[in-house]
Motif scaffolding. Structure first.
Motif, PDB file in Angstrom:
ATOM      1  N   LYS A  51       0.818  -1.220   0.000  1.00 24.21           N
ATOM      2  CA  LYS A  51       0.000   0.000   0.000  1.00 24.21           C
ATOM      3  C   LYS A  51       0.849   1.266   0.000  1.00 24.21           C
ATOM      4  O   LYS A  51       0.503   2.249  -0.657  1.00 24.21           O
ATOM      5  N   LEU A 104      -3.397   7.171   8.644  1.00 25.10           N
ATOM      6  CA  LEU A 104      -4.361   6.139   8.244  1.00 25.10           C
ATOM      7  C   LEU A 104      -3.688   5.012   7.476  1.00 25.10           C
ATOM      8  O   LEU A 104      -4.012   3.838   7.676  1.00 25.10           O
ATOM      9  N   LEU A 105      -2.765   5.356   6.612  1.00 29.61           N
ATOM     10  CA  LEU A 105      -2.057   4.348   5.821  1.00 29.61           C
ATOM     11  C   LEU A 105      -1.275   3.392   6.716  1.00 29.61           C
ATOM     12  O   LEU A 105      -1.196   2.200   6.424  1.00 29.61           O
ATOM     13  N   LYS A 106      -0.739   3.904   7.806  1.00 30.89           N
ATOM     14  CA  LYS A 106       0.032   3.057   8.716  1.00 30.89           C
ATOM     15  C   LYS A 106      -0.847   2.079   9.482  1.00 30.89           C
ATOM     16  O   LYS A 106      -0.399   0.989   9.822  1.00 30.89           O
ATOM     17  N   ILE A 107      -2.103   2.454   9.757  1.00 30.16           N
ATOM     18  CA  ILE A 107      -2.934   1.587  10.610  1.00 30.16           C
ATOM     19  C   ILE A 107      -3.890   0.677   9.837  1.00 30.16           C
ATOM     20  O   ILE A 107      -4.325  -0.337  10.367  1.00 30.16           O
ATOM     21  N   ILE A 108      -4.199   1.023   8.593  1.00 28.95           N
ATOM     22  CA  ILE A 108      -5.157   0.217   7.829  1.00 28.95           C
ATOM     23  C   ILE A 108      -4.462  -1.017   7.269  1.00 28.95           C
ATOM     24  O   ILE A 108      -3.316  -0.954   6.830  1.00 28.95           O
ATOM     25  N   GLU A 109      -5.149  -2.145   7.319  1.00 26.68           N
ATOM     26  CA  GLU A 109      -4.556  -3.368   6.782  1.00 26.68           C
ATOM     27  C   GLU A 109      -4.657  -3.379   5.256  1.00 26.68           C
ATOM     28  O   GLU A 109      -5.525  -2.729   4.661  1.00 26.68           O
ATOM     29  N   GLU A 110      -3.764  -4.115   4.648  1.00 35.61           N
ATOM     30  CA  GLU A 110      -3.618  -4.114   3.183  1.00 35.61           C
ATOM     31  C   GLU A 110      -4.914  -4.512   2.453  1.00 35.61           C
ATOM     32  O   GLU A 110      -5.325  -3.861   1.495  1.00 35.61           O
ATOM     33  N   LEU A 112      -8.073  -4.397   3.477  1.00 35.89           N
ATOM     34  CA  LEU A 112      -9.081  -3.349   3.631  1.00 35.89           C
ATOM     35  C   LEU A 112      -8.729  -2.136   2.771  1.00 35.89           C
ATOM     36  O   LEU A 112      -9.610  -1.519   2.158  1.00 35.89           O
ATOM     37  N   PHE A 113      -7.456  -1.805   2.694  1.00 38.72           N
ATOM     38  CA  PHE A 113      -6.989  -0.687   1.869  1.00 38.72           C
ATOM     39  C   PHE A 113      -7.421  -0.891   0.415  1.00 38.72           C
ATOM     40  O   PHE A 113      -8.013  -0.016  -0.207  1.00 38.72           O
ATOM     41  N   PHE A 116     -11.203  -0.711  -0.066  1.00 42.20           N
ATOM     42  CA  PHE A 116     -11.646   0.680   0.048  1.00 42.20           C
ATOM     43  C   PHE A 116     -11.343   1.448  -1.239  1.00 42.20           C
ATOM     44  O   PHE A 116     -12.196   2.180  -1.746  1.00 42.20           O
TER      45      PHE A 116
END
Length: 134
Positions: A51, A104-110, A112-113, A116
């Motif tokens: 991501k 947000l990029l650091k906490i969202i899993e791949e 889900l990214f 989304f």
């Protein structure tokens, strides 16, 4: 992606021709209607990059697209001193947006990214088609 693709985790191979075509379309649509994100994503998303690499690639691509557009927009009187003043005033808001996006990029899993991003592309593409047809 949501309805027909069985293995959503499978990476596509890089394709110079597809990348070139999507880049040309992205540059053109970015110049005309600021809608170059979808053609860019059509090429980049199936590559299933990390991501961070995906976001960074888009940042570099659109930085160069916008640098190429700037003198053309100035020549066409689409950008002027007043618009630069507005940009300067809104610059702190842009920095805040970058910071929020980074967090947000650091906490969202791949997974889900990617889901989304595909959902956003579906929504924005539907809106563009709706505007065209109506």
């Amino acid at each position: 992606y949501f309805f027909f693709k069985k293995d959503k985790e499978k990476k596509s191979e890089k394709n110079f021709l597809k990348g070139g075509i999507c880049s040309v379309i992205a540059g053109f649509t970015s110049f005309c209607v600021h809608a170059g994100g979808t053609p860019t994503s059509l090429y980049l998303l199936p590559l299933r990059m990390k991501k961070e690499i995906y976001v960074g690639t888009r940042i570099f691509f659109f930085t160069f697209v916008n640098l190429i557009k700037l003198p053309l927009y100035i020549n066409l009187s689409m950008t002027n001193l007043e618009s630069f003043k507005h940009s300067a005033i809104l610059f702190p808001v842009a920095l805040l947006g970058i910071l929020i996006g980074y967090k947000l990029l650091k906490i969202i899993e791949e997974k889900l990214f990617y889901n989304f991003i595909y959902a956003l592309i579906f929504v924005t593409s539907s809106k563009l088609l709706y505007d065209y047809l109506i």
